[in-house]
Motif scaffolding. Structure first.
Motif, PDB file in Angstrom:
ATOM      1  N   PHE B 270       0.814  -1.222   0.000  1.00 50.57           N
ATOM      2  CA  PHE B 270       0.000   0.000   0.000  1.00 50.57           C
ATOM      3  C   PHE B 270       0.844   1.266   0.000  1.00 50.57           C
ATOM      4  N   SER B 271       2.184   1.097   0.080  1.00 48.28           N
ATOM      5  CA  SER B 271       3.026   2.294  -0.137  1.00 48.28           C
ATOM      6  C   SER B 271       3.555   2.269  -1.556  1.00 48.28           C
ATOM      7  N   SER B 339       3.708   6.219  -1.746  1.00 48.74           N
ATOM      8  CA  SER B 339       2.424   6.946  -1.779  1.00 48.74           C
ATOM      9  C   SER B 339       1.431   6.017  -1.090  1.00 48.74           C
ATOM     10  N   ILE B 340       1.181   6.341   0.194  1.00 48.77           N
ATOM     11  CA  ILE B 340       0.515   5.392   1.109  1.00 48.77           C
ATOM     12  C   ILE B 340      -0.992   5.516   0.956  1.00 48.77           C
ATOM     13  N   LYS B 341      -1.649   4.367   0.698  1.00 48.29           N
ATOM     14  CA  LYS B 341      -3.109   4.353   0.599  1.00 48.29           C
ATOM     15  C   LYS B 341      -3.656   3.704   1.868  1.00 48.29           C
TER      16      LYS B 341
END
Lengths: 206, 629, 106, 316
Positions: B270-271, B339-341
């Motif tokens: 998720f990153s 880019s962390i979701k």
């Protein structure tokens, strides 16, 4: 690679490694022996911790142990280990008859060892060294008894294998089973080396 | 099906009872583990209700001791371990590109022995004789003189049977990971979760035999009047503590390492970034596994082993903080520049990092032996191990479940409910256990069914109870989420999170029975991500399409475990004071125990004699299932 | 007993010779010797205890190495993981046994 | 956690040192984590981030620094481990106390003075008390939070030694810290530290012959029913808690606190507590080995009154 058809009509060089299942079985058993080492190791440490708790009035290790019977049992088990090596060699040379012969000999020697051990226990019980007499006797019987149980299990296992190979012949499915049983038998002998050294000989010297 | 003899294929319940498919066994582990997790959670709530005010008489002292024993034993052996095995079963073969585990039959045996062991343990509630000597079951409290009822026998035999299942499972995964990796996947290209499964299985292999010997010795003491721990007969109670903790500490690393593996996978995905310092993460996992065997006596600082042992084990325990620290910083730097979701799974993973650090540091504080003389057996220790087990493992398992749910069931868990589960569970957790640090410092001992008034414990215990209920609410929301999701259609694609990096995201969800139509060729670490970055559609196959050999289902594992279950009762009630008559001779002559063992052994003989040639799925069956190469 | 080498017509590419029994018989005799020496020292009985302990342990260790090496093919190739498995097991046992010995002797 | 004795202070210093190092670590990690979470949130239009393999310099930093921190904590730990393990059992000017833990009560024996008491450990302030603790049944753990850490009381051969001393007069709460059965939570005891003079007077008072109840009927019942297990002065058996000077003690059976203004359920005057205990010991401490003695209410009344007035009038 279908399971039970011979590759080129003739048994491959190391049949136990011919199939993935075979390789898995052999590696799985090696790891199981690693676990068994820890199991016997813990039993040994329990015995080491409790071996001088003989309790007053009970026979101590020095008075009890008869080294002659133990020596004979050791020779028997060592010979049975040799016969199991010959069995595996015969398997690698695809001599089924010779392999069966050596396996039967291994089983007979195993039975002899077990008989000797049961006779030895019988004598100890008569001399007042029963299972619940003291911490020394409990840990002694559990350690040596567990090894004896493994020998019994090995005997039953190998005799079943003899029957199975007799009925289904030697192929890439039954070969790993015989190889693994051979390894098991060596492991039992290795454990017995430590038992007779630590329990009996060191018990006698203490 | 051009095969010599037809293979029976079962449907419905029989399919589940006879399955040897690692994915189905994973689901069975999840259901059984989840069920026992709820029982353990209920026991925890009852404990907290008894402690919310001083001198409370919600439960009697006996029942309270039974509750803490069963809560500890159930949560560790029957909830946490099985859910870890659920994850390992469901995901490890997919991650290494294998069709199944090395020994499918033994995998089923592993599950059923755990299940019947857990059943035997929890039947003690019905039989009215519940173990009450703590999950550590120290002697002589657990000896026949001070635990006269059958309670501890249920503990000994239940754990023995469940232990067989775990040991067998450990060996299975070790061989699977060593022998059955896809071509091109060297050890240093394996995903992090598979690495943690590998080290966990190695720890299981070398730790569980110690527990087996301890339980055998306790069983002999209780049922056959041996003298291992009987002080009057020369036995020694500290011997039990040594054997238990030689197993005990590797056990807690068996619990936490899979959670480390899950967190590494979830945070990296998720990153959208590769795991930072993969080789040092692998080295740290191996080092934790190795040191795990060197530190067991930090549970026994107050037993009186002497200054030399206490100093040695203090230092060894502190050393474990180094590799753990490496892992924490590697996770943070995996997120650095990414880019962390924040999906529900990632919330749990990101929530895991600070919580586990708090648990880890209190561990190092406990490692200092003289300080531990104050902490030991106080609520400070309770706070520490709940921080690392609940804050560490359970948050990790929730992250893993949300992350791999589509791969196991083909449906995605609701994100809204997932986030709600996270916040209620997370806040409830910190409320419950953060205050317990201070309860410990104020001197509240562990495992006390009540406490006196006026010692300053009242408010904190009240807060802790409220927090426990909040955690209960969080778990209920999670169950609602499962039920709601099971109603939805199976719409999850191969890679529902769109950032999948490892092999399991290259096949349909839920994975078909044979996993891979063709075993994939692995060309680097994060195998699928490498293919994506090179612009290819999926994995390039490593072998032509051919008939796939599948193991045939078998009822034997179920029957073997049933045999052990019966044998358990046989041993326990052999020396029971039956009135004279049929039951007395039946049990006293060990007939029932013998019958149980006979069932198990005869199943082993059948299994050895009747070779399982399995069945084949022919290539045309693969294509007409619309599965492209 | 001369090992009757049956020559295989379709021999796989590399010329394979079946290992003769000689090596194993040597290992057997050597182990037998070690066992005899061990029993003899104890039955003889006049050597002091600590020296005998060390001697016995060395004998046992030697014998195990031989048996593991020759009879369980530990020294052949392709045994990396078995060796790791058994050695880790021995290592764990070593720590447990040392602790038991230290703790009782303390 | 407010230490009142040198041993507890050493432990408290070590706790403060470790807490401060660990708070430092937690702050660093929280700051880093919080920064990363906020800064690198996924914003719309994010491209695939740069795939970083690792960074050896960073790896070395967060391996060396933890090792240094652990050394800072490790060295004093080892020093104190050996420091606290001194053996005073042979030291003549230390008060030797043999502690025997039973299921749900503590027995204290002073071999130097040949007296036994229970539930309340009288010690002279300032002097080193050398404890040798063992258990008569299951494993307990002897713990006085304010004065020293705990040490297990094991049955059989594992006799454990420890030492502590109290700097000021006062009453300190002691507990059992190892699960020992249903009433594990109720196995409290008191440590009463008094000045030297009072301690010596207490010792001589304990040695005087036991005073029996004035009323002969009560005395006869007391002797027949109670002294078969308990002891008063030199009369009766030392099997169960010694009752000499029970009137002075702060609690009955360790948890029924004797005060005149009772605020909580477990509080009451000495007389009330004794009556409540004698009537039904199991309800106060479930699972303890004192049966419900068959006495008439008047006899219970008489015995409770007699015991509550059995004081050693040692004005400390």
């Amino acid at each position: 690679m279908s399971a039970h058809s011979h590759l080129d009509g003739q048994l491959p060089h190391e049949p136990e490694r011919a199939t993935l299942e075979g390789r898995n079985k052999v590696l799985g058993f090696w790891l199981f022996l690693g676990g068994e080492t820890v199991l016997f190791g813990t039993l040994f440490s329990a015995f080491l911790a409790l071996r001088d708790q003989v309790g007053d009035g009970n026979p101590s290790g020095q008075e009890l142990f008869k080294l002659m019977t133990v020596a004979i049992a050791t020779v028997i088990l060592l010979t049975s280990s040799l016969t199991s090596v010959f069995a595996i060699q015969a398997m690698h040379r695809n001599q089924v008859k010779a392999m069966q012969g050596w396996l039967i000999l291994t089983v007979l020697l195993g039975l002899a060892f077990l008989g000797l051990e049961i006779y030895e226990f019988y004598e100890y019980v008569h001399e007042g060294h029963k299972f619940s007499t003291s911490a020394f006797s409990s840990s002694f019987y559990t350690l040596v008894g567990f090894h004896g149980a493994h020998v019994l299990f090995g005997i039953v296992w190998i005799s079943l294998l003899i029957a199975q190979v007799a009925r289904k012949g030697l192929n890439v499915v039954t070969a790993p089973k015989v190889y693994v049983a051979g390894m098991y038998w060596h492991f039992i002998d290795v454990v017995w080396v430590f038992i007779f050294t630590v329990v009996y000989l060191m018990g006698k010297v203490a | 099906m051009a095969h010599a003899h037809p293979v029976k294929r079962y449907t419905g319940l029989m399919d589940w009872l006879t399955t040897v498919d690692h994915k189905k066994i994973g689901i069975l582990y999840l259901i059984a583990g989840g069920f026992f997790f709820l029982i353990g959670g209920l026991e925890a709530l009852l404990i907290r209700v008894q402690l919310w005010k001083p001198l409370n008489n919600f439960v009697s002292a006996d029942t309270y001791n039974e509750l803490i024993t069963m809560h500890g034993t159930t949560m560790i052996f029957l909830a946490a371990m099985p859910i870890i095995f659920a994850m390992m079963n469901a995901i490890v073969p997919l991650q290494i590109g294998a069709r199944d585990v090395a020994f499918p039959f033994v995998n089923a045996l592993g599950f059923w022995t755990f299940f019947f062991g857990g059943l035997l343990l929890n039947i003690s509630w019905i039989a009215g004789a519940v173990p009450d000597a703590g999950w550590t079951s120290y002697l002589p409290l657990a000896s026949p003189t001070y635990s006269t009822d059958k309670g501890v026998d249920y503990y000994v035999l239940g754990l023995q049977i469940a232990g067989i299942g775990t040991l067998v499972g450990g060996i299975n995964f070790l061989v699977t990971i060593i022998n059955m990796r896809a071509p091109g996947m060297s050890f240093m290209r394996m995903p992090m979760f598979t690495w943690s499964a590998f080290i966990t299985s190695a720890l299981i292999l070398f730790a569980f035999p110690a527990l087996t010997v301890g339980l055998v010795a306790l069983m002999f003491d209780r049922l056959f009047s041996a003298n291992f721990f009987e002080v009057s007969g020369g036995g020694n109670t500290v011997l039990w503590e040594h054997i238990f903790w030689i197993f005990g500490h590797p056990e807690v690393y068996i619990l936490i390492l899979p959670a480390f593996g899950i967190i590494s996978e979830v945070i990296a995905t998720f990153s959208r970034k590769r795991l930072f310092g993969y080789s040092s993460m692998v080295f740290a996992t191996v080092l934790i596994g190795f040191l795990g065997f060197m530190v067991w006596a930090h549970h026994m600082f107050t037993v009186g082993l002497g200054p030399v042992a206490n100093a040695l084990f203090s230092i060894a325990t502190m050393l474990i903080a180094v590799p753990t620290g490496i892992k924490i910083f590697n996770w943070i730097f995996t997120m650095w520049g990414g880019s962390i979701k924040f999906t529900a799974a990632n919330l749990f993973a990101v929530g895991f990092v600070p919580t586990f650090v708090m648990g880890g540091v209190t561990g190092v504080m406990l490692a200092a032996a003289p300080a531990d003389f104050q902490y030991h057996d106080s609520y400070f220790v309770v706070a520490h191990f709940h921080y690392v087990i609940v804050g560490g493992l359970v948050l990790g398992l929730f992250a893993g479940l949300h992350y791999w749910w589509p791969k196991m069931f083909g449906r995605m868990l609701g994100e809204g409910l997932g986030k709600l589960t996270f916040w209620t569970f997370f806040i409830g957790f910190h409320l419950t256990f953060f205050v317990q640090h201070f309860l410990g410092l104020l001197g509240m001992p562990r495992r006390v069914y009540t406490y006196l008034d006026g010692l300053g414990f009242n408010n904190m215990n009240l807060i802790s109870t409220i927090g426990a209920f909040l955690m209960g609410v969080g778990t209920i929301i999670f169950i609602i989420n499962i039920i709601v999701t099971s109603a939805k259609p199976k719409t999850a694609g191969n890679d529902p999170w769109e950032d999948g990096r490892t092999l399991e995201w290259a096949i349909p969800s839920p994975a078909p029975e044979y996993n891979f139509v063709q075993t994939p060729l692995v060309r680097g670490y994060d195998a699928l991500w490498k293919e994506k970055m090179d612009g290819n559609e999926g994995m390039s196959p490593a072998e032509p399409i051919g008939p796939i050999h599948m193991p045939s289902p078998s009822i034997l594992p179920f029957v073997m475990s049933l045999g052990l279950f019966i044998a358990g009762f046989g041993f326990m009630y052999a020396n029971n004071d039956w009135q004279a008559g049929f039951f007395k001779d039946l049990f006293a002559s060990h007939a029932v125990a013998g019958a149980g063992l006979l069932i198990t052994l005869s199943c082993m003989v059948i299994r050895s004699l009747k070779d399982d040639h399995g069945f084949h799925i022919e290539p045309e069956e693969l294509t007409n299932k619309g599965v492209k190469a | 007993m001369a090992a009757n080498h049956t020559t295989h017509s379709e021999e796989p590419a590399k010329r394979h010779k079946h290992e003769g029994p000689r090596k194993h018989v040597v290992a057997y005799i050597f182990s037998m010797l070690l066992t005899l020496v061990a029993f003899a020292t104890v039955m003889g009985g006049e050597i002091n205890a600590s020296f005998t302990y060390i001697l016995l342990l060395v004998m046992a260790a030697l014998q195990v190495v031989i048996q593991m090496g020759f009879w369980m093919h530990m020294k052949d190739r392709g045994h990396l993981f078995p060796i790791i498995g058994i050695l880790t097991g021995v290592f764990v046992v070593f720590t447990i046994v040392i602790m038991a010995e230290y703790w009782t002797w303390w | 956690m407010n230490p009142q004795g040198p041993v507890a202070e050493v432990q408290f210093d070590l706790m403060k040192l470790s807490i401060s190092i660990m708070v430092l670590v937690v702050l660093v990690v929280f700051a880093l984590a919080f920064y990363v979470i906020v800064k690198f949130r996924r914003r719309p239009g994010d491209k695939i981030p740069v795939q970083v393999e690792g960074n050896h310099k960073l790896e070395i930093i967060w391996t060396v620094i933890p090792i240094v921190l652990l050394l800072i904590l490790g060295v004093p730990t080892v020093k104190h481990v050996f420091g606290l393990a001194k053996d005073y059992s042979k030291d003549p000017n230390a008060v030797q106390v043999i502690v025997t833990a039973h299921q749900y009560w503590w027995e204290f024996e002073y071999p130097q003075y040949g007296i036994k008491t229970s539930q309340e450990l009288m010690i002279p302030t300032g002097k080193t008390i050398s404890i040798q603790t063992k258990s008569a049944d299951v494993i307990h753990s002897f713990w006085i939070p304010a004065l020293a850490g705990k040490i297990d009381s094991n049955p059989g051969a594992n006799l454990n030694k420890m030492y502590f001393s109290a700097k000021k007069d006062g009453v300190y709460l002691g507990k059992c810290a190892e699960l020992c059965g249903p009433s594990h939570a109720l196995m409290d005891f008191k440590v009463k530290s008094v000045n030297e003079g009072a301690f010596d007077r207490w010792v001589t008072a304990m040695k005087e012959p036991g005073k029996l109840p004035a009323d002969p009927a009560i005395a006869e019942v007391f002797e027949k029913q109670c002294l078969t297990c308990h002891a008063v002065g030199d009369k009766g058996l030392q099997l169960y808690p010694n009752l000499t000077g029970i009137g002075d003690k702060g609690t009955v059976a360790g948890i029924l606190v004797n005060t005149d203004d009772a605020k909580y359920k477990n509080e009451g005057t000495t007389y009330e507590n004794l009556k409540r205990w004698i009537e039904d010991p199991q309800s106060v401490k479930p699972g303890n080995s004192m049966p419900k003695v068959d006495l008439t209410p008047e006899q219970i009344d008489g015995i409770a009154k007699y015991l509550s007035e059995y004081k050693l009038n040692v004005e400390q």
